[in-house]
Design an enzyme around this catalytic site. Structure first.
Site, PDB file in Angstrom:
ATOM      1  CG  HIS A  18      17.903  29.200 -27.425  1.00 36.38           C
ATOM      2  ND1 HIS A  18      17.990  30.473 -26.906  1.00 36.38           N
ATOM      3  CD2 HIS A  18      19.154  28.681 -27.360  1.00 36.38           C
ATOM      4  CE1 HIS A  18      19.248  30.714 -26.559  1.00 36.38           C
ATOM      5  NE2 HIS A  18      19.979  29.639 -26.823  1.00 36.38           N
ATOM      6  CD  GLU A  73      13.076   4.509 -37.706  1.00 33.95           C
ATOM      7  OE1 GLU A  73      13.260   4.424 -38.925  1.00 33.95           O
ATOM      8  OE2 GLU A  73      13.924   4.113 -36.877  1.00 33.95           O
ATOM      9  NE  ARG A 108      11.667  -3.358 -53.306  1.00 37.23           N
ATOM     10  CZ  ARG A 108      12.725  -2.735 -53.771  1.00 37.23           C
ATOM     11  NH1 ARG A 108      13.900  -2.990 -53.266  1.00 37.23           N
ATOM     12  NH2 ARG A 108      12.625  -1.863 -54.746  1.00 37.23           N
ATOM     13  CG  ASN A 143       9.521  -1.436 -57.364  1.00 34.05           C
ATOM     14  OD1 ASN A 143      10.715  -1.651 -57.297  1.00 34.05           O
ATOM     15  ND2 ASN A 143       8.982  -0.407 -56.770  1.00 34.05           N
ATOM     16  N   GLY A 144       7.317   0.765 -59.165  1.00 30.19           N
ATOM     17  CA  GLY A 144       7.694   2.015 -59.822  1.00 30.19           C
ATOM     18  C   GLY A 144       6.510   2.941 -59.917  1.00 30.19           C
ATOM     19  CE  LYS A 195      16.546  -2.631 -42.957  1.00 30.08           C
ATOM     20  NZ  LYS A 195      16.700  -1.593 -41.929  1.00 30.08           N
ATOM     21  CD1 TRP A 205       4.973   1.776 -47.793  1.00 32.04           C
ATOM     22  CD2 TRP A 205       5.231   3.297 -49.414  1.00 32.04           C
ATOM     23  NE1 TRP A 205       5.131   3.004 -47.207  1.00 32.04           N
ATOM     24  CE2 TRP A 205       5.296   3.953 -48.159  1.00 32.04           C
ATOM     25  CE3 TRP A 205       5.372   4.059 -50.567  1.00 32.04           C
ATOM     26  CZ2 TRP A 205       5.493   5.324 -48.050  1.00 32.04           C
ATOM     27  CZ3 TRP A 205       5.567   5.426 -50.455  1.00 32.04           C
ATOM     28  CH2 TRP A 205       5.626   6.042 -49.200  1.00 32.04           C
ATOM     29  CE  LYS A 243      16.250   3.044 -35.376  1.00 32.82           C
ATOM     30  NZ  LYS A 243      17.236   3.552 -36.241  1.00 32.82           N
ATOM     31  CB  CYS A 253       6.046  -2.304 -54.667  1.00 29.11           C
ATOM     32  SG  CYS A 253       4.822  -1.023 -54.586  1.00 29.11           S
ATOM     33  CD  GLU A 256      19.738   6.082 -35.316  1.00 28.52           C
ATOM     34  OE1 GLU A 256      19.465   7.009 -36.089  1.00 28.52           O
ATOM     35  OE2 GLU A 256      19.411   4.900 -35.529  1.00 28.52           O
TER      36      GLU A 256
HETATM   37  C1  G6P Z   1      13.995   4.379 -44.315  1.00 33.64           C
HETATM   38  C2  G6P Z   1      14.240   3.389 -43.215  1.00 33.64           C
HETATM   39  C3  G6P Z   1      15.316   3.928 -42.269  1.00 33.64           C
HETATM   40  C4  G6P Z   1      16.575   4.273 -43.053  1.00 33.64           C
HETATM   41  C5  G6P Z   1      16.293   5.237 -44.200  1.00 33.64           C
HETATM   42  C6  G6P Z   1      17.488   5.378 -45.129  1.00 33.64           C
HETATM   43  O1  G6P Z   1      13.387   5.511 -43.797  1.00 33.64           O
HETATM   44  O2  G6P Z   1      13.053   3.130 -42.503  1.00 33.64           O
HETATM   45  O3  G6P Z   1      15.622   2.946 -41.297  1.00 33.64           O
HETATM   46  O4  G6P Z   1      17.511   4.846 -42.195  1.00 33.64           O
HETATM   47  O5  G6P Z   1      15.211   4.731 -44.989  1.00 33.64           O
HETATM   48  O6  G6P Z   1      17.734   4.139 -45.720  1.00 33.64           O
HETATM   49  P1  G6P Z   1      19.115   3.702 -46.345  1.00 33.64           P
HETATM   50  O7  G6P Z   1      18.867   2.318 -46.850  1.00 33.64           O
HETATM   51  O8  G6P Z   1      19.403   4.661 -47.454  1.00 33.64           O
HETATM   52  O9  G6P Z   1      20.136   3.760 -45.292  1.00 33.64           O
END
Ligand code: G6P
Length: 637
Positions: A533, A517, A42, A116-117, A632, A90, A514, A17, A510
């Site tokens: 395997h 996500e 957030r 927030n918390g 994020k 959130w 992506k 949040c 990665e």
């Molecule tokens: C979330 C985001 C990702 C990010 C991860 C770690 O899951 O959606 O994109 O890689 O957190 O975040 P940080 O800010 O610690 O790199």
């Protein structure tokens, strides 16, 4: 003496949040809405605002959904008040709904709270308050704060809101950044912090509070960092002397005035947080990668070698490092995997890479010579911060590689390397990923040089090659058509497999992350040699397999894996180096990268996979920047 860190770990729980607050001369709503939009990374399942008018009434407007929906709703109201608080949520406790959206009020609507918390003992507090006659409307943990403050105001605090908040926080267990307004204080805002970030600022026209400095972009560059346990009173009084009209007073948890609050300055490029003509932030951030890397590399090579002054570590300490732990989450964890190979290959220091959420509950071997490197774009990921605290407590020195200036990671670490990628807004990380990889290259070169494992000439050569990476990425960006052309391979698929070896295995991981996500398509990454395997059983006609196979030392081995999947009917999309005829014959689609040293190919090649994920997500009609269920900055364990 080797010390084994026991499985004792303080819980650093925090719900995500974002909160913002304002009191001043201007209308509060424009800042509150803009601030929430910036903080939507957030969380964005519901949003709300409380505005405090001169007439001694608080107007709460809140709804399930995004900040844009809240902004629409606000148009129907009289929005002239100059004091207000707002929240983007959130959900952790209580489903996303209009009722559970913040702000939350006390029984009579005389005060309003955003939070927030997580209040871990909220059930106990709620039972106590209900027994005392309080009426709850939501199923959130946050609502107890409003009633607890209300109760304190009636009793010990006798109308003193600061004292009431102080008493409330002394009863709460968990984490919080809170902002409170009250009807009889139309030009005031009260805030408190423990465990969740909160920054404050004043300008000539008002006083501001926000979860993150990005909400203050374009408003001020001088920021107060409210520290854990502290509270603050923000006020605006037009009759005070010029320059004094907006005021912030910070207090310790016992009510003592803090004479010198912790402050820091931000070097803003306000335009960096706007879309600037791109269709979405992800597109913009992908395109910004060459510039971000150039910025990070500027003046990094001197006559004395790689300049990494931020590290703040003596040659003697470097020589004594016995082991490095790299801890991170998500995309940043993938950076750690690349960093490990570089550091072990070049500096010959053993490296362990761990996902923070696992690391925090494992025993780790720490000596006074252990270095812990945390990698975190946001600098606020709860698991990563908990790892840093664990390593600190065990006696290790902690280095943070982060993008966000003044973030918790930056403030808590012994040393910080800022990757300088600029604000990253899209939830899927792109430019921070490549910038963090470049910072890891610098770290590996620095360590290799200082340990004498790499001579100055070789360091210089490797640095010069690294300086060419932004140009090579620019070349890849011109080849976006190759990613768009490969999109049909995924549009009707249920799942996809990503394969690679060595550095390519991480790039594959990665790329799969992506795709998952932002396109909601299941994607699994596997080291290409391990595929036989298990995952090979998934493959049948038309199954999309992305193979990362640039011109590196494992190319021949990976080509065999391409043959294996091709023989089983897979649609093969290969990330390969220009002019690779063999791979061209075997592949259905090619994503080509210009020739580059194999240790830098992960930085260049991943750009194709970022663009591929974005095109697939667009074709599937997904929200590129705000994928469902994700946030994020994950400030919850
Ligand atoms: C979330 C985001 C990702 C990010 C991860 C770690 O899951 O959606 O994109 O890689 O957190 O975040 P940080 O800010 O610690 O790199």
């Amino acid at each position: 003496m080797r010390k084994v860190w026991p499985l004792r770990l303080k819980k650093w729980l925090a719900n995500m949040c974002g909160i913002v607050g304002y009191t001043g001369k201007d209308e509060a709503l424009p800042f509150l809405i803009d601030g929430l939009m910036t903080l939507e990374y957030r969380g964005y399942d519901s949003a709300g605002v409380a505005l405090l008018g001169e007439k001694g009434k608080i107007e709460q407007i809140k709804c399930k959904g995004r900040v844009a929906a809240l902004a629409e709703l606000c148009k129907k109201f009289d929005t002239t008040p100059t004091t207000g608080i707002a929240h983007t949520r959130w959900a952790t406790h209580g489903e996303p709904s209009d009722t559970n959206a913040h702000p939350h009020a006390d029984c009579f609507g005389t005060l309003s709270v955003v939070h927030n918390g997580i209040i871990e003992n909220y059930q106990e507090l709620r039972a106590e308050l209900e027994a005392a006659g309080h009426n709850f409307k939501s199923t959130t943990d946050t609502e107890v704060i409003a009633h607890l403050v209300e109760e304190n105001l009636k009793r010990e605090a006798k109308g003193d809101l600061l004292l009431a908040l102080q008493l409330a926080t002394s009863r709460m267990v968990g984490s919080w950044a809170i902002a409170v307004i009250k009807v009889d204080a139309p030009h005031e805002l009260y805030v408190a912090r423990s465990g969740s970030p909160l920054v404050l600022a004043t300008t000539d026209t008002g006083a501001y509070a926000a979860s993150d400095v990005t909400a203050l972009a374009g408003i001020t560059s001088h920021v107060i960092n409210l520290e854990d346990g502290q509270l603050a009173h923000l006020s605006y009084d037009a009759t005070r002397a010029k320059g004094e009209q907006a005021r912030i007073e910070v207090f310790e948890s016992d009510g003592a005035l803090v004479k010198k609050p912790d402050t820091f300055d931000i070097d803003w490029d306000a335009s960096a947080a706007t879309m600037g003509g791109y269709p979405d932030f992800m597109a913009k951030e992908i395109a910004e990668q060459p510039e971000a890397i150039r910025r990070l590399l500027k003046d990094r090579l001197t006559k004395e070698g790689i300049r990494l002054d931020e590290l703040n570590i003596s040659p003697k300490e470097i020589a004594a490092i016995d082991r490095i732990y790299i801890v991170a989450c998500g995309t940043s964890y993938h950076v750690g995997l690349i960093a490990r190979t570089l550091i072990e290959t070049w500096a010959k220091i053993p490296v362990v890479v761990e996902q923070a959420s696992e690391f925090n509950y494992e025993e780790v071997l720490v000596t006074q010579h252990t270095l812990c490197v945390i990698i975190t774009q946001s600098g606020e990921t709860a698991d990563t911060l908990a790892s840093a605290r664990k390593m600190h407590a065990a006696g290790a020195k902690v280095l943070a590689i982060t993008n966000v200036i003044g973030s918790s990671a930056a403030r808590e670490a012994d040393a910080v390397v800022y990757v300088q990628a600029g604000p990253e807004v899209s939830v899927a990380s792109t430019k921070a990923y490549t910038a963090q990889m470049v910072a890891s290259v610098l770290l590996a070169l620095f360590l290799a040089e200082k340990t004498g494992m790499m001579g100055p000439r070789e360091v210089e050569n490797k640095f010069e090659e690294l300086q060419r990476v932004p140009d090579l990425i620019e070349e890849v960006l011109t080849r976006a058509w190759q990613d768009e052309a490969a999109t049909p391979a995924f549009t009707d698929a249920q799942s996809a497999l990503f394969l690679g070896r060595s550095f390519g295995a991480t790039t594959a991981a990665e790329g799969a992350l992506k795709l998952k996500e932002i396109s909601y398509l299941h994607a699994e990454a596997y080291p290409a040699g391990e595929m036989k395997h298990g995952p090979i059983a998934l493959i049948d006609n038309g199954f999309p397999v992305v193979v990362v196979c640039p011109d590196d030392h494992v190319r021949y081995k990976t080509i065999s894996n391409i043959e294996e999947v091709k023989a089983r009917g897979a649609t093969v999309i290969t990330l390969a180096t220009d002019n690779d005829q063999k791979i061209a014959q075997l592949s259905d689609y090619l994503l080509l990268v210009p020739p580059a040293p194999e240790y830098y190919t992960p930085i260049i090649g991943v750009v194709h996979l970022q663009m591929l994920a974005r095109f697939v997500a667009l074709a599937r009609g997904c929200d590129i920047d705000k994928p469902r269920n994700l946030a994020k900055s994950v400030t919850v364990e």
